[in-house]
Enzyme design. Structure first.
Site: not given
Ligand code: NDP
Ligand code: HSE
Length: 442
Positions: A19, A21, A211
């Site tokens: 939960a 970004t 990607k």
């Molecule tokens: P974040 O680091 O913001 O969030 C990760 C979440 O996972 C947090 O809520 C964290 O918990 C939880 N978490 C981490 N480790 C564990 C674990 N062992 N067990 C349970 N929960 C866990 O990541 P993003 O939201 O940025 O990215 C998520 C996915 O989406 C990634 O695969 C990323 O590559 C992909 N993505 C992201 C984009 C972006 O713009 N951010 C764009 C496109 C794809 P807690 O909150 O407690 O720390």
């Molecule tokens: N870190 C990545 C970027 C997030 O800057 O494009 C999306 O995958």
């Protein structure tokens, strides 16, 4: 599973892993627009659990506290739909495999995991008879996975050229438009939240490479993993490089490139990520800030351009939720996501087999026959010259018997281009090979 009820009464349970970004925006939108999602998928989508690392961490969005849990396995194995937004390889891989084993459909945005273990995940989905979707893994909100996997299924893709990392495009754009150094632009990207505290995956090209591997696998029906992608990031791009790019009528971009080669020299696919000059009149040159764009060339369709936000919570959630609706509708009405398509099994070629153009800048004697001598080195190595530009070179003692000559070639295989550069390096007319840049996009 869906019960045999009217659409308004059907319910599918949803487990969310992560939960942060993206996960927080997925939860917000699923909650705020619950009626729309029910109407589109044919069932109410009920979030039953949200797994996080720390249930007590302060969160600036409303996830009902009673949904939060640190028992990710229970969330992965106890729902009809599982949305994995943790990122990284483990525990994401184990949790997704457990979800498939428990009969769930899985949606993820995890490009690193797919580039490393895509075939294993596809196999697990097929064995479970459920869906595996990952639109958000490539270029955020842009529906490029759907386009390659489904829209282009009736065509033969020949190449894909893309800006698929928002952080690096933002940095290069700041360097280009404001004259910032790499370090200053990176610091701004971190302040604005585009780049991670550890920006390695972005600036060293690894995020774009993952990607690129996914794009190439889909485009060419061939398994392409992260190790098959030759990668160079943007750490070495200097303000001088950007100035030279401008002098050549180009912008500097970090590109993900996937090409199919079927000629007398090579047959297979070439997949690479590196910075390159892009001519100003090419569509990718005007992709600014953290935006992404992907240009697909196919035999029948010709050129297709996809453009939009490649990162960020809400844009990425949009892609995740399109997959959620598709997977939910399949559970209600029947049907399946496409399975892995790797039937073509094309050889993956090394970086030397890539076809590109070089801009080669030389310091040479400004004398009769110098240009002809240099041009003959290109010809001897099978490289055709596209343009030549010369400017005066004044040494510290004021003499002007040398010039800076900039050649831009036509496309040629890298091994021919490198042989030409070697020939120039040892030519008695060349004092120095000042720089070599790749040029992409025509
Ligand atoms: P974040 O680091 O913001 O969030 C990760 C979440 O996972 C947090 O809520 C964290 O918990 C939880 N978490 C981490 N480790 C564990 C674990 N062992 N067990 C349970 N929960 C866990 O990541 P993003 O939201 O940025 O990215 C998520 C996915 O989406 C990634 O695969 C990323 O590559 C992909 N993505 C992201 C984009 C972006 O713009 N951010 C764009 C496109 C794809 P807690 O909150 O407690 O720390
Ligand atoms: N870190 C990545 C970027 C997030 O800057 O494009 C999306 O995958």
């Amino acid at each position: 599973m869906a019960q045999d009820l009217s659409p308004a009464q059907r319910t599918l349970t949803v487990g969310v892993l992560g939960a942060g970004t993206v996960g927080s925006q997925v939860i917000r939108l699923l909650t705020e627009q619950a009626d729309d999602f029910a109407a589109r998928s044919g069932a109410r989508l009920e979030i039953t659990g949200v797994a996080v690392r720390d249930v007590n961490a302060p969160r600036d969005f409303a996830v009902p506290q009673d949904l939060l849990t640190d028992d990710a396995t229970a969330v992965a194995t106890g729902n009809d739909l599982v949305i994995e937004l943790i990122g990284g390889i483990e525990p994401a891989r184990t949790l997704i495999l457990a979800a498939f084993k428990a009969g769930a459909s899985v949606i993820t945005g995890n490009k690193a995991l797919i580039a490393a273990h895509g075939p294993e995940l596809y196999t697990a989905a097929a064995a479970a008879g459920t869906d595996f979707y990952y639109e958000a893994a490539v270029a955020g909100a842009i529906p490029v996975v759907y386009a390659l996997r489904e829209s282009m299924a009736g065509d033969r893709v020949t190449s894909v050229l893309g800006i698929v990392n928002g952080t690096t495009n933002y940095i290069l754009d700041e360097m280009s438009t404001k004259g910032l150094s790499f370090e200053t632009a990176l610091a701004t990207a971190q302040e604005l939240g585009y780049a991670e505290a550890d920006p390695t995956a972005d600036v060293d090209g690894l995020d774009a490479a993952a990607k690129a591997a996914i794009i190439a696998s889909l485009a060419f029906h061939t398994r392409v993993g992260l190790d098959d992608v030759s990668v160079e990031g943007i750490r070495k791009v200097t303000a001088d490089d950007i100035r030279e790019a401008h002098a050549s009528g180009c912008e500097f971009k970090l590109l993900a490139i996937a090409q199919r080669r079927e000629d007398e020299h090579a047959q297979g696919v070439s997949v690479r990520v590196h910075p390159a000059l892009v001519p100003n009149d090419h569509p990718l040159a005007s992709v600014h800030g953290a935006y992404n764009a992907v240009l697909v060339e196919a035999e029948s369709a010709g050129r297709l351009m996809f453009y939009g936000q490649g990162a960020g919570g809400a844009p990425t959630a949009s892609a995740v939720l399109s997959d959620v609706v598709a997977a939910a509708a399949h559970r209600v009405h029947g049907g399946q996501a496409p399975r892995e398509s790797s039937y073509a099994s094309l050889p993956v070629l090394g970086p030397e087999a890539a076809v590109t153009r070089y801009q080669i800048q030389l310091r040479s004697d400004d004398a009769v026959g110098s240009l002809a001598a240099m041009a003959s080195v290109f010809a001897e190595n099978g490289v055709s010259i596209n343009s030549v530009r010369q400017s005066a070179y004044v040494t510290s003692d004021g003499s002007q018997d040398q010039a800076v000559v900039t050649f831009v070639t036509h496309p040629a295989p890298v091994f021919h281009l490198d042989a030409a550069v070697e020939g120039l390096r040892v030519s008695d007319r060349v004092a120095e090979v000042v720089s070599i840049q790749r040029v992409e996009g025509e």
